[in-house]
Design a protein around this motif. Structure first.
Motif, PDB file in Angstrom:
ATOM      1  N   LYS A   1       0.816  -1.223   0.000  1.00 14.15           N
ATOM      2  CA  LYS A   1       0.000   0.000   0.000  1.00 14.15           C
ATOM      3  C   LYS A   1       0.852   1.277   0.000  1.00 14.15           C
ATOM      4  O   LYS A   1       0.631   2.184  -0.798  1.00 14.15           O
ATOM      5  CB  LYS A   1      -0.931  -0.022   1.222  1.00 14.15           C
ATOM      6  CG  LYS A   1      -1.888   1.160   1.287  1.00 14.15           C
ATOM      7  CD  LYS A   1      -2.823   1.020   2.483  1.00 14.15           C
ATOM      8  CE  LYS A   1      -3.861   2.136   2.509  1.00 14.15           C
ATOM      9  NZ  LYS A   1      -3.277   3.459   2.798  1.00 14.15           N
ATOM     10  N   GLN A   2       1.840   1.328   0.874  1.00 16.55           N
ATOM     11  CA  GLN A   2       2.633   2.552   1.001  1.00 16.55           C
ATOM     12  C   GLN A   2       3.414   2.841  -0.276  1.00 16.55           C
ATOM     13  O   GLN A   2       3.445   3.965  -0.773  1.00 16.55           O
ATOM     14  CB  GLN A   2       3.591   2.409   2.190  1.00 16.55           C
ATOM     15  CG  GLN A   2       4.044   3.753   2.716  1.00 16.55           C
ATOM     16  CD  GLN A   2       4.743   3.633   4.056  1.00 16.55           C
ATOM     17  OE1 GLN A   2       4.918   2.544   4.575  1.00 16.55           O
ATOM     18  NE2 GLN A   2       5.132   4.750   4.621  1.00 16.55           N
TER      19      GLN A   2
ATOM     20  N   ARG B   1       2.748   1.662  -3.237  1.00 19.29           N
ATOM     21  CA  ARG B   1       1.798   1.915  -4.324  1.00 19.29           C
ATOM     22  C   ARG B   1       1.389   3.396  -4.327  1.00 19.29           C
ATOM     23  O   ARG B   1       1.371   4.039  -5.367  1.00 19.29           O
ATOM     24  CB  ARG B   1       0.563   1.025  -4.148  1.00 19.29           C
ATOM     25  CG  ARG B   1      -0.309   0.949  -5.386  1.00 19.29           C
ATOM     26  CD  ARG B   1      -1.273  -0.214  -5.319  1.00 19.29           C
ATOM     27  NE  ARG B   1      -2.292  -0.057  -4.298  1.00 19.29           N
ATOM     28  CZ  ARG B   1      -2.519  -0.910  -3.318  1.00 19.29           C
ATOM     29  NH1 ARG B   1      -1.795  -2.018  -3.203  1.00 19.29           N
ATOM     30  NH2 ARG B   1      -3.464  -0.699  -2.442  1.00 19.29           N
ATOM     31  N   GLU B   2       1.098   3.922  -3.144  1.00 19.41           N
ATOM     32  CA  GLU B   2       0.686   5.323  -3.047  1.00 19.41           C
ATOM     33  C   GLU B   2       1.824   6.260  -3.449  1.00 19.41           C
ATOM     34  O   GLU B   2       1.597   7.288  -4.092  1.00 19.41           O
ATOM     35  CB  GLU B   2       0.185   5.635  -1.633  1.00 19.41           C
ATOM     36  CG  GLU B   2      -1.177   4.987  -1.363  1.00 19.41           C
ATOM     37  CD  GLU B   2      -1.621   5.097   0.084  1.00 19.41           C
ATOM     38  OE1 GLU B   2      -0.838   5.627   0.919  1.00 19.41           O
ATOM     39  OE2 GLU B   2      -2.745   4.657   0.389  1.00 19.41           O
ATOM     40  N   HIS B   3       3.053   5.886  -3.078  1.00 19.46           N
ATOM     41  CA  HIS B   3       4.224   6.687  -3.467  1.00 19.46           C
ATOM     42  C   HIS B   3       4.399   6.674  -4.985  1.00 19.46           C
ATOM     43  O   HIS B   3       4.627   7.717  -5.608  1.00 19.46           O
ATOM     44  CB  HIS B   3       5.470   6.112  -2.772  1.00 19.46           C
ATOM     45  CG  HIS B   3       6.743   6.800  -3.168  1.00 19.46           C
ATOM     46  ND1 HIS B   3       7.014   8.101  -2.826  1.00 19.46           N
ATOM     47  CD2 HIS B   3       7.807   6.363  -3.911  1.00 19.46           C
ATOM     48  CE1 HIS B   3       8.192   8.448  -3.335  1.00 19.46           C
ATOM     49  NE2 HIS B   3       8.685   7.412  -3.985  1.00 19.46           N
TER      50      HIS B   3
ATOM     51  N   GLN C   1       2.112   6.140  -7.229  1.00 18.23           N
ATOM     52  CA  GLN C   1       1.012   6.887  -7.871  1.00 18.23           C
ATOM     53  C   GLN C   1       1.404   8.350  -8.044  1.00 18.23           C
ATOM     54  O   GLN C   1       1.228   8.926  -9.123  1.00 18.23           O
ATOM     55  CB  GLN C   1      -0.258   6.797  -7.011  1.00 18.23           C
ATOM     56  CG  GLN C   1      -0.954   5.460  -7.068  1.00 18.23           C
ATOM     57  CD  GLN C   1      -2.003   5.328  -5.967  1.00 18.23           C
ATOM     58  OE1 GLN C   1      -2.352   6.292  -5.294  1.00 18.23           O
ATOM     59  NE2 GLN C   1      -2.509   4.124  -5.775  1.00 18.23           N
ATOM     60  N   LEU C   2       1.957   8.937  -6.983  1.00 16.91           N
ATOM     61  CA  LEU C   2       2.357  10.351  -7.040  1.00 16.91           C
ATOM     62  C   LEU C   2       3.519  10.543  -8.011  1.00 16.91           C
ATOM     63  O   LEU C   2       3.574  11.532  -8.742  1.00 16.91           O
ATOM     64  CB  LEU C   2       2.734  10.849  -5.635  1.00 16.91           C
ATOM     65  CG  LEU C   2       1.593  10.803  -4.609  1.00 16.91           C
ATOM     66  CD1 LEU C   2       2.079  11.242  -3.239  1.00 16.91           C
ATOM     67  CD2 LEU C   2       0.427  11.694  -5.045  1.00 16.91           C
TER      68      LEU C   2
ATOM     69  N   ASP D   1      -8.991  -0.007  -8.844  1.00 17.99           N
ATOM     70  CA  ASP D   1      -8.860   0.703  -7.573  1.00 17.99           C
ATOM     71  C   ASP D   1      -9.304   2.156  -7.772  1.00 17.99           C
ATOM     72  O   ASP D   1      -8.600   2.955  -8.397  1.00 17.99           O
ATOM     73  CB  ASP D   1      -7.387   0.635  -7.136  1.00 17.99           C
ATOM     74  CG  ASP D   1      -7.130   1.325  -5.803  1.00 17.99           C
ATOM     75  OD1 ASP D   1      -7.871   2.257  -5.465  1.00 17.99           O
ATOM     76  OD2 ASP D   1      -6.166   0.938  -5.117  1.00 17.99           O
TER      77      ASP D   1
ATOM     78  N   ALA E   1      -9.574   4.695  -5.701  1.00 19.08           N
ATOM     79  CA  ALA E   1      -8.734   5.725  -5.078  1.00 19.08           C
ATOM     80  C   ALA E   1      -7.535   6.029  -5.979  1.00 19.08           C
ATOM     81  O   ALA E   1      -7.129   7.183  -6.139  1.00 19.08           O
ATOM     82  CB  ALA E   1      -8.262   5.262  -3.701  1.00 19.08           C
ATOM     83  N   GLU E   2      -6.964   4.988  -6.568  1.00 20.54           N
ATOM     84  CA  GLU E   2      -5.831   5.139  -7.481  1.00 20.54           C
ATOM     85  C   GLU E   2      -6.235   5.978  -8.696  1.00 20.54           C
ATOM     86  O   GLU E   2      -5.530   6.903  -9.096  1.00 20.54           O
ATOM     87  CB  GLU E   2      -5.357   3.751  -7.929  1.00 20.54           C
ATOM     88  CG  GLU E   2      -4.125   3.758  -8.793  1.00 20.54           C
ATOM     89  CD  GLU E   2      -3.504   2.359  -8.875  1.00 20.54           C
ATOM     90  OE1 GLU E   2      -2.714   2.026  -7.978  1.00 20.54           O
ATOM     91  OE2 GLU E   2      -3.810   1.627  -9.827  1.00 20.54           O
TER      92      GLU E   2
ATOM     93  N   THR F   1      -6.680   9.626  -7.690  1.00 12.93           N
ATOM     94  CA  THR F   1      -5.410  10.270  -7.322  1.00 12.93           C
ATOM     95  C   THR F   1      -4.621  10.725  -8.543  1.00 12.93           C
ATOM     96  O   THR F   1      -4.022  11.795  -8.552  1.00 12.93           O
ATOM     97  CB  THR F   1      -4.526   9.275  -6.520  1.00 12.93           C
ATOM     98  OG1 THR F   1      -5.243   8.868  -5.369  1.00 12.93           O
ATOM     99  CG2 THR F   1      -3.210   9.898  -6.099  1.00 12.93           C
TER     100      THR F   1
END
Length: 358
Positions: free
Chosen positions: A171-172, A174-176, A178-179, A198, A200-201, A204
């Motif tokens: 998760k962490q 993946r979020e990094h 994405q940005l 997803d 949220a993805e 974002t």
């Protein structure tokens, strides 16, 4: 935006594998030059098949795909000049990072000096300039993902296609990523088409999102509009959290209607699909739009707090409504006087944020 601005156009595209059931139905889609477009939907909704038809790995059963005004429906994948990133990265284990990235350039028979310069630039682009001599097995999942991305970008494609590329990351990370992908897209100005389930993805990263279900695009819109103004019940429930209440239309005028809940309570809201008096409908409100009121008033319903859940950056109240499903309410951490389980609360759903769907 008009069709003439589009880099890619799908017109009347259909796909069936067995001759009877359509995986993609009558798809009309314009992909704009330089945009980050996500194809979002549940498994079997047609989003990956659409990407594979664009890549050339699948052929449409009907319709036409046009790139820059030229039909490419029958153009083989290697002649489309698209970068492609898969979920499993598909790196060659016996090649170094630099050799993996150089592979598309070798296939295109670029001179060694030009190849070297492009690989160096691609490594810098994904912040891996010191790792060119390592092998994939010596890299973390996130690093392998960057190499796959660099390989997709190294030959300056006009379009980069990605199929759930961050799905295997934690998760962490993946979020990094994405940005990072969003920043990279902004820097390069290349057109990105990204498949994900997803939501949220998708919210974002994207400029626009096309929500697929049952082989059709249900809605294609900017992310803020998709979240704030879903056009139907499916999009409302698939994108973001919702408090959902079953009701029946009591009165309808203009773009609004008044509904009656099973316990006799009434709500006003936006009549999204032009429901008529007597129609069974669903009322949908985002949890962050629901307010705690001091007492009974218009568009306010009583509920009993079942649970208060700490989410780190906010609190959620799980409330039981009279003869209704549970409703979640989001509260800020600094909210004054948070009710405890067992308490009765008055939940106010503002009419402008209450959307009524057939």
């Amino acid at each position: 935006m008009t069709a003439s601005d589009a880099l890619v156009t799908f017109r009347g595209v259909q796909k069936t594998y067995d001759g009877t059931s359509l995986v993609v139905r009558d798809l009309n889609l314009d992909i704009q030059r330089g945009e980050f477009l996500s194809l979002l939907g549940p498994s079997g909704s047609g989003k990956t098949t659409t990407l594979m038809m664009l890549a050339g790995f699948e052929s449409p059963t009907a319709g036409e795909i046009v790139l820059n005004g030229t039909p490419i429906t029958r153009t083989p994948p290697h002649k489309r000049n698209f970068g492609m990133v898969f979920q499993n990265y598909a790196l060659f284990p016996h090649m170094t990072v630099a050799e993996n990235i150089a592979y598309p350039l070798r296939v295109r028979k670029l001179a060694a000096a030009e190849r070297e310069a492009k690989v160096k630039r691609a490594l810098e682009m994904v912040q891996m300039d010191t790792m060119g001599l390592r092998y994939p097995a010596q890299l973390s999942g996130g690093q392998q993902q960057r190499v796959a991305l660099a390989r997709a970008l190294v030959f300056d494609p006009q379009l980069v296609l990605m199929d759930e590329p961050l799905g295997a990351l934690d998760k962490q990370l993946r979020e990094h990523m994405q940005l990072e992908l969003k920043a990279l897209h902004r820097r390069l100005g290349v057109t990105f088409v990204y498949v994900t389930h997803d939501q949220a993805e998708a919210l974002t990263m994207s400029d626009r999102v096309a929500v697929f279900n049952d082989g059709r695009i249900q809605q294609i819109d900017r992310v803020d509009r998709l979240y704030e103004t879903p056009v139907n019940r499916f999009v409302a429930n698939f994108v973001g959290d919702n408090a959902v209440l079953d009701a029946r239309v009591h009165a309808a005028e203009g773009g609004e209607c008044e509904v009656v809940l099973p316990d006799g309570a009434r709500l006003r809201g936006i009549n999204v699909n032009r429901a008529a008096v007597g129609d069974a409908v669903q009322c949908s409100v985002r949890p962050e739009r629901i307010e705690l009121a001091d007492g009974a008033s218009a568009n306010t319903l009583p509920g009993t707090v079942m649970d208060v859940i700490y989410f780190g950056d906010h609190l959620r109240l799980r409330c039981r409504m009279a003869s209704q499903a549970e409703v979640m309410v989001k509260l800020a951490l600094n909210h004054q006087g948070v009710p405890t389980p067992g308490h009765t609360v008055h939940l106010h759903a503002p009419a402008q944020h209450t959307r009524v769907y057939l």
